[in-house]
Design a protein around this motif. Structure first.
Motif, short mmCIF file in Angstrom:
data_model
loop_
_atom_site.label_atom_id
_atom_site.label_comp_id
_atom_site.label_asym_id
_atom_site.label_seq_id
_atom_site.Cartn_x
_atom_site.Cartn_y
_atom_site.Cartn_z
N ASP A 1 0.74 -1.40 -0.08
CA ASP A 1 -0.01 -0.35 0.23
C ASP A 1 0.73 1.17 0.33
O ASP A 1 1.24 1.78 1.44
N GLN A 2 1.08 1.73 -0.78
CA GLN A 2 1.90 2.76 -1.42
C GLN A 2 0.98 4.48 -0.50
O GLN A 2 2.01 5.37 -0.74
N ASN A 3 -0.11 4.47 -0.36
CA ASN A 3 -0.34 5.62 0.51
C ASN A 3 0.28 5.34 2.17
O ASN A 3 -0.14 6.71 2.63
N GLU A 4 1.07 3.93 2.84
CA GLU A 4 1.07 4.57 3.67
C GLU A 4 2.75 5.16 3.42
O GLU A 4 3.78 5.26 3.05
N ARG B 1 5.84 8.48 -1.40
CA ARG B 1 4.50 8.79 -1.57
C ARG B 1 3.71 9.58 -2.59
O ARG B 1 3.56 9.20 -3.37
N GLN C 1 2.24 8.87 -5.85
CA GLN C 1 0.91 8.62 -6.28
C GLN C 1 0.78 10.63 -7.22
O GLN C 1 -0.54 10.19 -8.01
#
Ligand SMILES: Cc1ncc(COP(=O)(O)O)c(C=O)c1O
Length: 486
Positions: free
Chosen positions: A2-5, A274, A278
């Motif tokens: 999970d690259q939002n972390e 991140r 994104q």
């Protein structure tokens, strides 16, 4: 993943919310003990974020593995098998990579346009450099990256070397044919290290030059602070394949590193990754478009010329990172040193690599129309002011081959052995025991163990007289030079 972390950044935010307090370093206690005059400049927030990594950000046993997770996320984002963070710049990462592949002995193939941190590794490891001579451009008076043929020829001469190291992109933005060079190294079962200190943005946009990991390099070193968004000294190194032992690499970084790494730097690198995953593509897209416009606008200004064709047409240059805008100012009758100093003094603008006829502008995702406007206004004012500049003494730039100094002693032996400081006039023919590195970009003209020749001395002395900066010799004015005692 999970690259939002953002494990480190989020843990730091939590640390602040939970009002933790450590009877540990840093003794400033998140700013409580700091002189208000210091806070006025540095701000409270920077001290609030400066916490100990274990028994601070994480617990005593590092049970949450924030850093480990942040490194895994970075590896996942850029397609490496493993990534390590460093808070001591790529200077540390380069040394760790070299010591890990050589096991601290024997020979290493190195592009002679390498950064001075490579020389530190040679001295620390007692290594024998086998230089890959980069193609010297007699017209432009600069070095292009090594060609695959040059790498292959060097391997043929020194098949026992443990690995090869090249710099790509160079500080001028020129990029080597990494894929072809990887192939040549791998045919011999040897790893390739790519010093990609200037390539932080490359994994995040396909219109930028090839990123070393996708070209198959084994190890690649990146300064996040140079072309990414992070604090000074933030660097990462990436690993893939089975030619380099990851544990040895980690150990080599560990013995060179600090035991008090900056959480602030880790957190910034974590957040940057991140941001890139994104929004990186869109941000780099915008920056590339802006840069293309800036290049055109500068080219239209009288007396200024943006180097592009001359760089890309050279056989050694596979690609050009256009975010490096190399501007030739010689048409104004001034040197790069004069132009840079004048722009700093009069327009509060600073630049990167600066030499006898060029200044270099590096563009970043932080730039926009307003920063470009400042740049263009500054350059126009420079053009108006240039006719009033005093004549600069000429820099005696060597011709092809004249800077190919012979390595006659191990850099370590020359550096640590008996030395003496002698007048520069007596130094030709002697073995040098120190570095002389015009900065930036940081490529040594001579380094310990090389035999000094007349052309190198003339170049450096005339350069210093014209404004070149040499941070490393004991005598920066170069009236004396430290040589091996005979
Ligand atoms: C090609 C190259 N490698 C390594 C470094 C060292 O990077 P850092 O400043 O992150 O230590 C530099 C810095 O200028 C560089 O240009």
């Amino acid at each position: 993943m999970d690259q939002n972390e953002t494990p480190v950044l989020t843990a730091l935010g939590e640390h602040q919310k939970l009002d933790r307090y450590g009877f540990t370093p840093p003794a400033h206690r998140q700013g409580r003990g700091v002189d208000p005059r210091v806070l006025e400049v540095l701000g409270e927030q920077s001290f609030r974020s400066d916490v100990l990594a274990s028994s601070g950000l994480d617990d005593r046993k590092t049970s949450n593995g924030y850093l480990q997770r942040a490194q895994e996320l970075m590896a996942d984002a850029v397609g490496a098998e493993q990534t390590f963070f460093s808070t001591c710049g790529s200077s540390l990462s380069v040394k760790a990579a070299i010591l890990a592949v050589t096991h601290g002995e024997g020979e290493l193939l190195i592009g002679r346009d390498a950064h001075k941190s490579v020389v530190s590794a040679l001295v620390l490891g007692g290594l024998q450099p086998r230089w890959i001579r980069p193609s010297w451009d007699n017209e432009l008076k600069l070095a292009h990256p090594p060609t695959p043929r040059e790498v292959e020829e060097t391997w043929e001469k020194y098949p026992d070397a443990s690995a090869a190291l090249i710099v790509s992109p160079t500080p001028y933005g020129t990029c080597a044919d990494i894929e072809a060079i990887v192939k040549i190294c791998h045919e011999r079962g040897k790893p390739l290290i790519v010093d990609e200190a200037w390539g932080a943005q490359l994994p995040f946009h396909s219109d930028t030059p090839t990123w070393a990991m996708s070209a198959g390099a084994d190890l690649c070193v990146v300064s996040v602070h140079k072309m990414g968004i992070g604090f000074e000294q933030g660097s990462v190194f990436h690993l893939q394949g089975d030619l380099v032992d990851p544990v040895r690499l980690e150990h080599c970084a560990d013995i060179l590193s600090t035991t008090s790494a900056s959480t602030l730097m880790y957190a910034a690198m974590d957040g940057w990754r991140r941001q890139m995953v994104q929004n990186g593509h869109e941000m780099i897209d915008r920056t590339l478009a802006l840069t293309r416009r800036v290049r055109e606008q500068i080219e239209e200004l009288p007396g200024l010329h943006v180097l592009e064709e001359e760089l890309t047409s050279h056989e050694a240059t596979k690609d050009l990172d256009i975010l490096h805008i190399l501007v030739d100012v010689s048409g104004l009758g001034v040197t790069g040193y004069q132009a840079h100093d004048w722009l700093r003094e009069n327009c509060r603008l600073d630049f990167g690599t600066t030499d006898h006829r060029r200044i270099e502008i590096t563009m970043s995702i932080a730039d926009d129309e307003s920063t470009v406007q400042r740049l263009m206004d500054g350059l126009r004012l420079l053009i108006d002011a240039a006719p009033g500049f005093p004549a600069s003494p000429p820099v005696l730039i060597p011709d092809e081959g004249e800077l190919d100094l012979e390595t006659v002693m191990l850099p370590r032996d020359a550096f640590f052995g008996p030395v003496e400081d002698i007048p520069v006039e007596e130094s030709v023919g002697r073995i040098v025991a120190e570095l002389a590195t015009p900065y930036p970009p940081g490529v040594p003209v001579f380094l310990p163990g090389e035999r000094i020749n007349e052309a190198s001395i003339k170049y450096l002395r005339s350069g210093v007289a014209a404004g070149m900066v040499l941070p490393d010799p004991g005598d920066a004015s170069l009236r004396t030079i430290r040589v091996v005692k005979e």
